[in-house]
Every structure is written in structure tokens, then in C-alpha cells.
Design a protein around this motif. Structure first.
Motif, PDB file in Angstrom:
ATOM      1  N   SER A 182       0.707  -1.246   0.010  1.00 15.53           N
ATOM      2  CA  SER A 182      -0.034  -0.088   0.112  1.00 15.53           C
ATOM      3  C   SER A 182       0.862   1.236  -0.128  1.00 15.53           C
ATOM      4  O   SER A 182       0.533   2.301  -0.540  1.00 15.53           O
ATOM      5  N   PRO A 251      -8.129   5.694   1.174  1.00 14.46           N
ATOM      6  CA  PRO A 251      -9.046   4.932   0.684  1.00 14.46           C
ATOM      7  C   PRO A 251     -10.140   5.036  -0.086  1.00 14.46           C
ATOM      8  O   PRO A 251     -10.464   4.582  -1.324  1.00 14.46           O
ATOM      9  N   SER A 264      -9.468  -1.848  -3.040  1.00 15.69           N
ATOM     10  CA  SER A 264      -9.389  -0.779  -1.952  1.00 15.69           C
ATOM     11  C   SER A 264      -9.116  -1.165  -0.456  1.00 15.69           C
ATOM     12  O   SER A 264      -8.876  -0.427   0.444  1.00 15.69           O
ATOM     13  N   LEU A 268      -7.540   0.394   2.801  1.00 11.09           N
ATOM     14  CA  LEU A 268      -8.325   0.902   3.839  1.00 11.09           C
ATOM     15  C   LEU A 268      -7.814   0.043   5.315  1.00 11.09           C
ATOM     16  O   LEU A 268      -7.914   0.720   6.187  1.00 11.09           O
TER      17      LEU A 268
END
Length: 403
Positions: A182, A251, A264, A268
Motif C-alpha cells: 500500500s 482509501p 481498496s 483501508l
């Protein structure tokens, strides 16, 4: 903060490149492949992270005697948010009144609903090990197996402790790997935003869909800027809800641009843990469940779009019967889309068209009317789905902390 700034820069770079830089067909095709690869990398760690983290979460929550209550609260919030959001979307649609979209001829899309029909059947395959080599869009069997393993780990600590420690260690390792993946998400967003912008740019006669996009934009703004902050304030009056919303910008961007709930889910998970300090046991239980079933945004976009379709196919005003029919079926269908993390809206519209055409001739292929703007519709749907998932997880976490 650095990740947010770099993500915004990457988004702008992708959008401006698609708008201003002419590229040949070969380069364009290559960049589209990079966009698909970016989504694959973003989803790469999600399934194993869910599998190992959920078992630990279930075991811990059961030891604290909070498991059943947490699951029930999550389920109630999923149902309530879906009803609320569809109502808001329909209300905005009635106030603004959707303009008719000229009927166009489109090639019928072939929908494979086998995954939808087999989602619950796939929980119990003849060979359990096939769960780990199944469809990459079907998370429910993995979720169910992990839930059962975590539930069993509670029974005999002496026997299950080695397995618990192994799962806990792998959960932490995979979470760290998710942090790394991420952390490079701005690169993914650049390619994905380029692809999305090119898709929007190629839409013929974009103006005829402007009223539909306006209704969805207003509905999204009302939900994300008013309804959800109000819900956050009512559950914790000491915390500024807009500060919480600020922490969720990243997110939300991922949901809007990628249009993929599982993609996502990675960012998140990182945001809720690192920025909002949500415990692993809560997020590991609720976030995957939300990604599969908390499709309030998908239900909202489906209801608004289908009302627009009905308006386009008739010179008469939309009746109360049609409004309530659309509300009911948009809500019901949204709970059957667990195996459609990216194409939920289009699938739901196809299903509503099929159901509605059984009593109204000539509407079998009505969903094709909005085919040109499907990427935009999916983006709006997943944007609100991600916001809903975050809201539910925050409320469940606050409820658990108070208890």
C-alpha cells in the motif's frame, strides 16, 4: 501525509497524461495492461491476510465474549446503511428529476452469473484445499473457513495455542507486507487513473449522461460530507468527524479510481490501523465482510441509474410503484454481489432489467443504455462502499471499546 500527497500527485499525473499527451495504440494498450497489473498487485495480499487475520480476530473476540455481538452489530449496520443510502439516492433523484437519455443501440453484454449462483455453494467444496486455488473474486469461502478455525481455536488453548501463534505471526507478517504494497500505491493510482480517464474521454456524447452524474455527485456529497460525519459524531462526540473523514481520503480515492472493493481493502486496512488506531481484531472481522456485503453505494447507484433508465424508456412520470420496486430490488440484489468486487453495479442493473422485463416488455436490454458510463458508475459505487465499510468498522470499534 507523504503518502496522501504523493497519491494526489500521481492521480493528477495520470489524469493529465491521459488528457494532454497523445499516445499511440501500442503505448495505450501497454498502459492499460499496467493498470490491470496495478490492481492485481494491490489485491495480491488481501486473501491470505484475511485468512490468517480473521481466525485470530474470531478467537480473541470469542475469548472476550464479544464475537456474536460484534457480528450482529455489523450485520445490522450493513442492512441499515443500505436502506438509508438507497433512500437518499432516490430522494435526490425525485427532487432533481432525471433527464431522459436518448435510446441507443448497444451490443448485448454476456453476463456470467455462475460465481453469484455458486458463492454460497463454494463454501463447501468436495476438497477443502481447492478453496485456496479458487476464483480470485470469491472471498466468502476463505472467510468462512478462517472464521470456523478461529472459532475452534477458542475451545482448547493448550492444543490450539501453537496454531494460534502461527496464525498470529503470519497475520502480522502479512500486515507488514500489506503496508509495503500500500505504500507504493501512488504508482498504481497513476496507471489506473490514466486508464479511467481514457475510458471517460472515449465516451460518445458525454453530455447526455450529465444529469445522471449530477444526481450521483450530489448523493455522494450528501452521504460522505453530511450523513456519515453526523453518524460518526453521534457515536463519539469527542472526536471531530471531519478529522476522521480527512484520514479516509486515501482509501476513498482508491475506491473511486479503481472501482474495486478488494483493491481498496488493502489501503483501508492500513489507514484504519495506522491513522485511526482500529484494533486488528475488529478490522479483520468487519472489513472483509463489508467488502463482500456492505454494498450500500452499489445499491444507491443501481437505484438512481435504473430510475433514470425507466424515465428514458417512457414519456410518463415515474410512478410510486416503480420507485418502491426499484428501492426493494436494489437493496435485495446488493446482498447477492459478494463475488463482484468490481462490476457490482453493472451486474445489478442487468439483474433489475431482467426482473423488470418479466412484467414489462421491451426492457430486457435496458441496462445497455448506460453502458458507456459504466466505469464512472462503478467508481461512484465503490467510493461510497469504501466510505460505508470504514464507517461501519469505526462504529463497531467504538461500540466494542465502550463495552
Amino acid at each position: 501525509m507523504k503518502l496522501l500527497i504523493s497519491s494526489i500527485v500521481a492521480l493528477l499525473a495520470g489524469i493529465l497524461s491521459a488528457l494532454l499527451i497523445p499516445v499511440g495504440e501500442g503505448v495505450n494498450s501497454f498502459l492499460l495492461h499496467l493498470s490491470s497489473l496495478s490492481i492485481n498487485i494491490g489485491r495480491y495480499i488481501v486473501f491470505p491476510m484475511v485468512f490468517f487475520s480473521l481466525a485470530i480476530a474470531v478467537c480473541k473476540l470469542r475469548r472476550e465474549k464479544k464475537l456474536i455481538r460484534t457480528v450482529l452489530i455489523t450485520a445490522l449496520l450493513i442492512a441499515a446503511s443500505t436502506v438509508l443510502l438507497v433512500s437518499i439516492g432516490v430522494l435526490v433523484t425525485i427532487i432533481i428529476s432525471p433527464s431522459r437519455i436518448p435510446l441507443i443501440v448497444e451490443t448485448r453484454s454476456l453476463f456470467d452469473l455462475a460465481d453469484q449462483r455458486n458463492t454460497f455453494m463454494s463454501i463447501f467444496p468436495q476438497n477443502m484445499f481447492t478453496l485456496f486455488t479458487g476464483n480470485s473474486n470469491v472471498l466468502l469461502p476463505i472467510y468462512f473457513l478462517s472464521f470456523i478455525l478461529g472459532f475452534i481455536m477458542y475451545r482448547d488453548k493448550e492444543v490450539s495455542e501453537p496454531a494460534f501463534n502461527l496464525f498470529d505471526s503470519l497475520s502480522r507478517i502479512l500486515f507488514e507486507l500489506n503496508m509495503v504494497i500500500s505504500g507504493i500505491s501512488p504508482v498504481f493510482l497513476a496507471f489506473i487513473s490514466f486508464s479511467l480517464t481514457r475510458s471517460i474521454k472515449s465516451i460518445p456524447d458525454r453530455a447526455m449522461f450529465s444529469n445522471l452524474i449530477l444526481i450521483l455527485s450530489i448523493s455522494s456529497a450528501v452521504i460522505i460530507l453530511i450523513a456519515y460525519p453526523l453518524a460518526l459524531y453521534l457515536t463519539d462526540r469527542k472526536t471531530n468527524p471531519y478529522k476522521t473523514l480527512y484520514n479516509l481520503i486515501l482509501p476513498l480515492f482508491h475506491g473511486l479510481i479503481s472501482g474495486d472493493s478488494f483493491f481498496s481493502l488493502s489501503i483501508l486496512t492500513r489507514t484504519l490501523k495506522k491513522n485511526l488506531f482500529i484494533s486488528r481484531k475488529i478490522s479483520a472481522l468487519t472489513l472483509p465482510l463489508n467488502a463482500m456485503f456492505a454494498k450500500a453505494g452499489t445499491a444507491l447507484v443501481t437505484s438512481v441509474t435504473f430510475l433514470t433508465i425507466l424515465k428514458s424508456y417512457s414519456s410518463l412520470e415515474i410512478t410510486l410503484y416503480q420507485i418502491f420496486w426499484v428501492i426493494l430490488f436494489s437493496i435485495l440484489v446488493s446482498f447477492t454481489l459478494a463475488s463482484f468486487p468490481a462490476m457490482g453495479v453493472y451486474t445489478a442493473l442487468y439483474m433489475l432489467s431482467e426482473f423488470y422485463s418479466r412484467s414489462h416488455t421491451g426492457l430486457t436490454d435496458s441496462y445497455l443504455l448506460i453502458k458507456p458510463v459504466v466505469p464512472l458508475l462503478i467508481g461512484f459505487a465503490v467510493l461510497i462502499d469504501v466510505a460505508t465499510s470504514a464507517l461501519i468498522t469505526l462504529i463497531v470499534s467504538r461500540k466494542s471499546t465502550l463495552e
